[in-house]
Write a protein that holds these residues in place. Structure first.
Motif, PDB file in Angstrom:
ATOM      1  N   THR A  40       0.512  -0.888  -0.203  1.00 43.52           N
ATOM      2  CA  THR A  40      -0.136   0.038   0.276  1.00 43.52           C
ATOM      3  C   THR A  40       0.890   1.293   0.085  1.00 43.52           C
ATOM      4  OG1 THR A  40       0.106  -0.301   2.078  1.00 43.52           O
ATOM      5  CG2 THR A  40      -1.598  -0.836   1.360  1.00 43.52           C
ATOM      6  N   ILE A  41       2.594   1.571   0.391  1.00 48.24           N
ATOM      7  CA  ILE A  41       3.025   2.366   0.650  1.00 48.24           C
ATOM      8  C   ILE A  41       2.795   3.358  -1.125  1.00 48.24           C
ATOM      9  CG2 ILE A  41       5.418   1.758   0.164  1.00 48.24           C
ATOM     10  CD1 ILE A  41       5.944   2.882   2.829  1.00 48.24           C
ATOM     11  N   ASP A  42       2.682   3.273  -1.922  1.00 51.02           N
ATOM     12  CA  ASP A  42       2.636   3.472  -3.183  1.00 51.02           C
ATOM     13  C   ASP A  42       1.641   4.150  -3.658  1.00 51.02           C
ATOM     14  OD1 ASP A  42       5.172   4.517  -3.118  1.00 51.02           O
ATOM     15  OD2 ASP A  42       5.806   2.490  -4.637  1.00 51.02           O
ATOM     16  N   ASN A  43       0.192   3.718  -3.339  1.00 51.79           N
ATOM     17  CA  ASN A  43      -0.718   4.016  -3.743  1.00 51.79           C
ATOM     18  C   ASN A  43      -1.962   4.064  -2.614  1.00 51.79           C
ATOM     19  OD1 ASN A  43      -2.013   1.218  -2.959  1.00 51.79           O
ATOM     20  ND2 ASN A  43      -0.499   0.644  -4.477  1.00 51.79           N
ATOM     21  N   ASP A  44      -1.877   3.621  -1.274  1.00 51.58           N
ATOM     22  CA  ASP A  44      -3.005   3.973  -0.589  1.00 51.58           C
ATOM     23  C   ASP A  44      -1.661   4.461   1.072  1.00 51.58           C
ATOM     24  OD1 ASP A  44      -4.981   3.379   1.057  1.00 51.58           O
ATOM     25  OD2 ASP A  44      -5.929   1.786   0.514  1.00 51.58           O
ATOM     26  N   LEU A  45      -2.206   5.638   0.681  1.00 47.31           N
ATOM     27  CA  LEU A  45      -1.205   5.883   2.117  1.00 47.31           C
ATOM     28  C   LEU A  45      -2.199   5.950   3.820  1.00 47.31           C
ATOM     29  CD1 LEU A  45       1.331   7.434   2.124  1.00 47.31           C
ATOM     30  CD2 LEU A  45       1.018   9.431   2.153  1.00 47.31           C
ATOM     31  N   ASP A  46      -3.481   5.316   3.260  1.00 41.89           N
ATOM     32  CA  ASP A  46      -4.163   5.719   4.360  1.00 41.89           C
ATOM     33  C   ASP A  46      -3.741   3.763   5.076  1.00 41.89           C
ATOM     34  OD1 ASP A  46      -6.118   6.730   5.810  1.00 41.89           O
ATOM     35  OD2 ASP A  46      -7.944   5.837   5.355  1.00 41.89           O
ATOM     36  N   ARG A  47      -4.176   3.477   4.051  1.00 43.53           N
ATOM     37  CA  ARG A  47      -3.916   1.838   4.237  1.00 43.53           C
ATOM     38  C   ARG A  47      -2.816   1.447   5.092  1.00 43.53           C
ATOM     39  NH1 ARG A  47      -5.165  -2.735   0.706  1.00 43.53           N
ATOM     40  NH2 ARG A  47      -5.599  -3.950   2.938  1.00 43.53           N
ATOM     41  N   ALA A  48      -1.393   1.991   4.478  1.00 36.73           N
ATOM     42  CA  ALA A  48      -0.025   2.141   5.038  1.00 36.73           C
ATOM     43  C   ALA A  48      -0.122   2.620   6.225  1.00 36.73           C
ATOM     44  CB  ALA A  48       0.902   2.476   3.839  1.00 36.73           C
ATOM     45  N   ALA A  49      -0.285   3.858   6.336  1.00 39.08           N
ATOM     46  CA  ALA A  49      -0.164   4.421   8.130  1.00 39.08           C
ATOM     47  C   ALA A  49      -0.870   3.674   8.662  1.00 39.08           C
ATOM     48  CB  ALA A  49      -1.061   5.326   7.805  1.00 39.08           C
ATOM     49  N   GLY A  50      -2.107   2.773   8.171  1.00 38.13           N
ATOM     50  CA  GLY A  50      -2.704   1.849   9.204  1.00 38.13           C
ATOM     51  C   GLY A  50      -1.938   0.700   9.741  1.00 38.13           C
ATOM     52  N   ALA A  51      -1.190   0.482   8.328  1.00 39.12           N
ATOM     53  CA  ALA A  51       0.054  -1.108   8.858  1.00 39.12           C
ATOM     54  C   ALA A  51       1.320  -0.199   9.752  1.00 39.12           C
ATOM     55  CB  ALA A  51       0.519  -1.414   7.404  1.00 39.12           C
ATOM     56  N   MET A  52       1.040   0.526   9.895  1.00 33.86           N
ATOM     57  CA  MET A  52       2.496   1.619  10.106  1.00 33.86           C
ATOM     58  C   MET A  52       1.723   1.558  11.740  1.00 33.86           C
ATOM     59  SD  MET A  52       5.111   2.150   8.745  1.00 33.86           S
ATOM     60  CE  MET A  52       6.442   2.985   9.299  1.00 33.86           C
ATOM     61  N   GLY A  53       0.562   1.824  12.253  1.00 31.32           N
ATOM     62  CA  GLY A  53       0.605   1.722  13.227  1.00 31.32           C
ATOM     63  C   GLY A  53      -0.246   0.553  14.253  1.00 31.32           C
ATOM     64  N   ALA A  54      -0.320  -0.480  13.372  1.00 28.77           N
ATOM     65  CA  ALA A  54      -0.512  -1.806  13.735  1.00 28.77           C
ATOM     66  C   ALA A  54       0.702  -2.073  14.081  1.00 28.77           C
ATOM     67  CB  ALA A  54      -0.826  -2.700  12.705  1.00 28.77           C
ATOM     68  N   LEU A  55       1.813  -1.942  13.211  1.00 28.52           N
ATOM     69  CA  LEU A  55       3.291  -2.383  13.400  1.00 28.52           C
ATOM     70  C   LEU A  55       4.084  -1.675  14.696  1.00 28.52           C
ATOM     71  CD1 LEU A  55       4.837  -2.167   9.772  1.00 28.52           C
ATOM     72  CD2 LEU A  55       5.078  -3.882  11.217  1.00 28.52           C
ATOM     73  N   GLU A  56       3.488  -0.706  15.193  1.00 26.87           N
ATOM     74  CA  GLU A  56       3.771   0.283  16.461  1.00 26.87           C
ATOM     75  C   GLU A  56       2.969  -0.414  16.973  1.00 26.87           C
ATOM     76  OE1 GLU A  56       4.210   4.492  16.558  1.00 26.87           O
ATOM     77  OE2 GLU A  56       4.266   4.101  18.427  1.00 26.87           O
ATOM     78  N   ALA A  57       2.295  -0.664  17.163  1.00 24.62           N
ATOM     79  CA  ALA A  57       1.163  -1.504  18.405  1.00 24.62           C
ATOM     80  C   ALA A  57       1.863  -2.647  18.998  1.00 24.62           C
ATOM     81  CB  ALA A  57       0.052  -1.378  18.028  1.00 24.62           C
ATOM     82  N   GLU A  58       2.076  -3.330  17.950  1.00 23.54           N
ATOM     83  CA  GLU A  58       2.713  -4.955  17.642  1.00 23.54           C
ATOM     84  C   GLU A  58       3.978  -4.459  17.606  1.00 23.54           C
ATOM     85  OE1 GLU A  58       1.311  -7.916  17.208  1.00 23.54           O
ATOM     86  OE2 GLU A  58      -0.848  -7.012  17.043  1.00 23.54           O
ATOM     87  N   ILE A  59       5.194  -3.978  17.660  1.00 20.39           N
ATOM     88  CA  ILE A  59       6.487  -4.470  18.256  1.00 20.39           C
ATOM     89  C   ILE A  59       6.385  -3.280  19.483  1.00 20.39           C
ATOM     90  CG2 ILE A  59       9.054  -2.963  17.476  1.00 20.39           C
ATOM     91  CD1 ILE A  59       7.589  -3.294  14.481  1.00 20.39           C
ATOM     92  N   TYR A  60       5.996  -2.343  19.942  1.00 23.11           N
ATOM     93  CA  TYR A  60       6.199  -2.056  20.552  1.00 23.11           C
ATOM     94  C   TYR A  60       5.312  -2.049  22.226  1.00 23.11           C
ATOM     95  CZ  TYR A  60       9.572   1.272  18.392  1.00 23.11           C
ATOM     96  OH  TYR A  60      10.466   1.348  17.201  1.00 23.11           O
ATOM     97  N   THR A  61       4.247  -2.653  22.114  1.00 18.90           N
ATOM     98  CA  THR A  61       3.629  -2.727  22.812  1.00 18.90           C
ATOM     99  C   THR A  61       3.587  -4.915  22.939  1.00 18.90           C
ATOM    100  OG1 THR A  61       1.907  -1.022  22.941  1.00 18.90           O
ATOM    101  CG2 THR A  61       1.487  -2.639  23.723  1.00 18.90           C
ATOM    102  N   HIS A  62       2.886  -5.262  21.832  1.00 22.92           N
ATOM    103  CA  HIS A  62       2.678  -7.000  22.363  1.00 22.92           C
ATOM    104  C   HIS A  62       3.664  -8.157  21.925  1.00 22.92           C
ATOM    105  CE1 HIS A  62       0.233  -9.906  20.007  1.00 22.92           C
ATOM    106  NE2 HIS A  62       0.231  -9.973  21.378  1.00 22.92           N
ATOM    107  N   LEU A  63       5.146  -7.706  21.316  1.00 21.82           N
ATOM    108  CA  LEU A  63       5.674  -7.848  21.322  1.00 21.82           C
ATOM    109  C   LEU A  63       6.769  -7.625  22.473  1.00 21.82           C
ATOM    110  CD1 LEU A  63       7.481  -9.642  19.452  1.00 21.82           C
ATOM    111  CD2 LEU A  63       9.047  -7.925  18.532  1.00 21.82           C
ATOM    112  N   ALA A  64       6.829  -6.096  22.923  1.00 24.46           N
ATOM    113  CA  ALA A  64       7.172  -5.970  24.210  1.00 24.46           C
ATOM    114  C   ALA A  64       7.443  -6.800  25.695  1.00 24.46           C
ATOM    115  CB  ALA A  64       7.559  -4.850  24.137  1.00 24.46           C
ATOM    116  N   TYR A  65       5.921  -6.839  25.605  1.00 24.30           N
ATOM    117  CA  TYR A  65       4.892  -6.974  26.445  1.00 24.30           C
ATOM    118  C   TYR A  65       5.321  -8.662  26.731  1.00 24.30           C
ATOM    119  CZ  TYR A  65       1.389  -9.258  29.562  1.00 24.30           C
ATOM    120  OH  TYR A  65       0.596  -9.857  30.468  1.00 24.30           O
TER     121      TYR A  65
END
Lengths: 107, 198
Positions: A40-65
């Motif tokens: 999505t990064i080149d054609n749907d920035l909204d979904r790409a931003a959603g993926a980034m949000g999910a990545l941050e949540a998974e890495i820094y909260t879920h994985l870290a927990y």
């Protein structure tokens, strides 16, 4: 994640198994979100931003927990296994010495 | 530097507005002459030692007879990113510092993809990521037949709580109704999972 029959049957290491599985699930989700980001990064920035949000949540909260919660029970289990291994090795050594002594005495 | 241009519906001419950067100013064209334009910008400058300074700028102007408006700055424009869109959205934050209530009420609407809401979008996306992750964990409890039957019953609520606590902290930074609605979702999930939040 597939059932870990042997590990999951051991109640005494329930914490370790739970957090190890949690780590795997978090990384699977991270992999899925990275793929979504790639699509999505080149054609749907909204979904790409959603993926980034999910990545941050998974890495820094879920994985870290799971990493944080796993540390102590993992170390405890690991030490217990190593000390058990040590015991087994000592017992094996003792038995081989006994066998050798018996052979020596017979001879 | 990011510049947002807030255009009241009345000042938006038939043609699509365009924004251009000059040495020490930003200009918009394609607006209806005589109408109000509100500029706001957030400038982030990074010096050689990587310390940053952030400056917010607000300016209310009138569209000139040729359909242009200019936002003049007291130093050269350093464009790091540009966030402006022309879709009319809802006001994400009703309190824009430096703008009188009457101007804000008069404009009533704001562009969706402005820099100020960039931070909000980041917070919202992470919050949504946390909510989704917590919902997935909650789904595991439900799939197991409830907390009593969940083999990881003592672990899942703790994990969900960690996710929702952070989500709630982030949601409190979201503006107005968006923040309230997001918090509502978070508290509903917390209640379902039976975890009290901080």
């Amino acid at each position: 994640m597939k059932t870990l029959a042997t590990l999951e049957a051991k109640e005494e290491i329930e914490d370790v198994v739970f957090h190890l599985k949690g780590l795997v699930e978090a990384t699977q989700e991270i992999a899925a979100q990275i793929e979504l980001l790639d699509e999505t990064i080149d054609n749907d920035l909204d979904r790409a931003a959603g993926a980034m949000g999910a990545l941050e949540a998974e890495i820094y909260t879920h994985l870290a927990y799971h990493m944080k919660e796993l540390r102590k029970p993992f170390r405890r289990l690991f030490r217990a296994m190593c000390s058990e291994l040590d015991k087994q090795e000592k017992t094996a050594k003792m038995s081989s010495v006994k066998v050798a002594n018996k052979k020596h005495n017979k001879g | 530097m990011s510049i947002g241009l807030l255009i009241s519906a009345a000042s938006w001419a038939q043609s699509k507005p365009a924004i251009t950067f000059e040495d020490s100013a930003v200009a918009a064209s394609g607006l209806t002459p005589g109408k109000s334009v509100v500029w706001f910008g957030v400038e982030l400058r990074v010096d050689a030692e990587y310390s940053t300074s952030r400056t917010e700028r607000y300016h209310v102007g009138t569209v000139a007879s040729d359909g242009t408006a200019r936002f003049t700055l007291n130093q050269p424009v350093a464009v790091l990113g540009f966030a402006a869109g022309y879709g009319i959205g809802t006001v994400a934050n009703n309190t824009i510092p430096g703008l009188s209530d009457s101007i804000q009420a008069g404009l009533g609407k704001i562009l969706d993809s402005i820099f100020l809401s960039g931070a909000t979008k980041t917070t919202l996306n992470v919050t949504n990521g946390l909510i989704a992750a917590a919902a997935r964990e909650l789904g595991k409890i439900t799939a197991a037949g409830g907390p009593e039957k969940d083999p990881s019953g003592k672990h899942h609520p703790k994990e969900i709580k960690a996710m929702l606590d952070r989500a709630a902290r982030l949601a409190k930074r979201l503006p107005g109704k968006l923040g309230a609605q997001t918090l509502e979702k978070i508290y509903a999930l917390a209640e379902q999972a039976g975890v009290p939040l901080q």
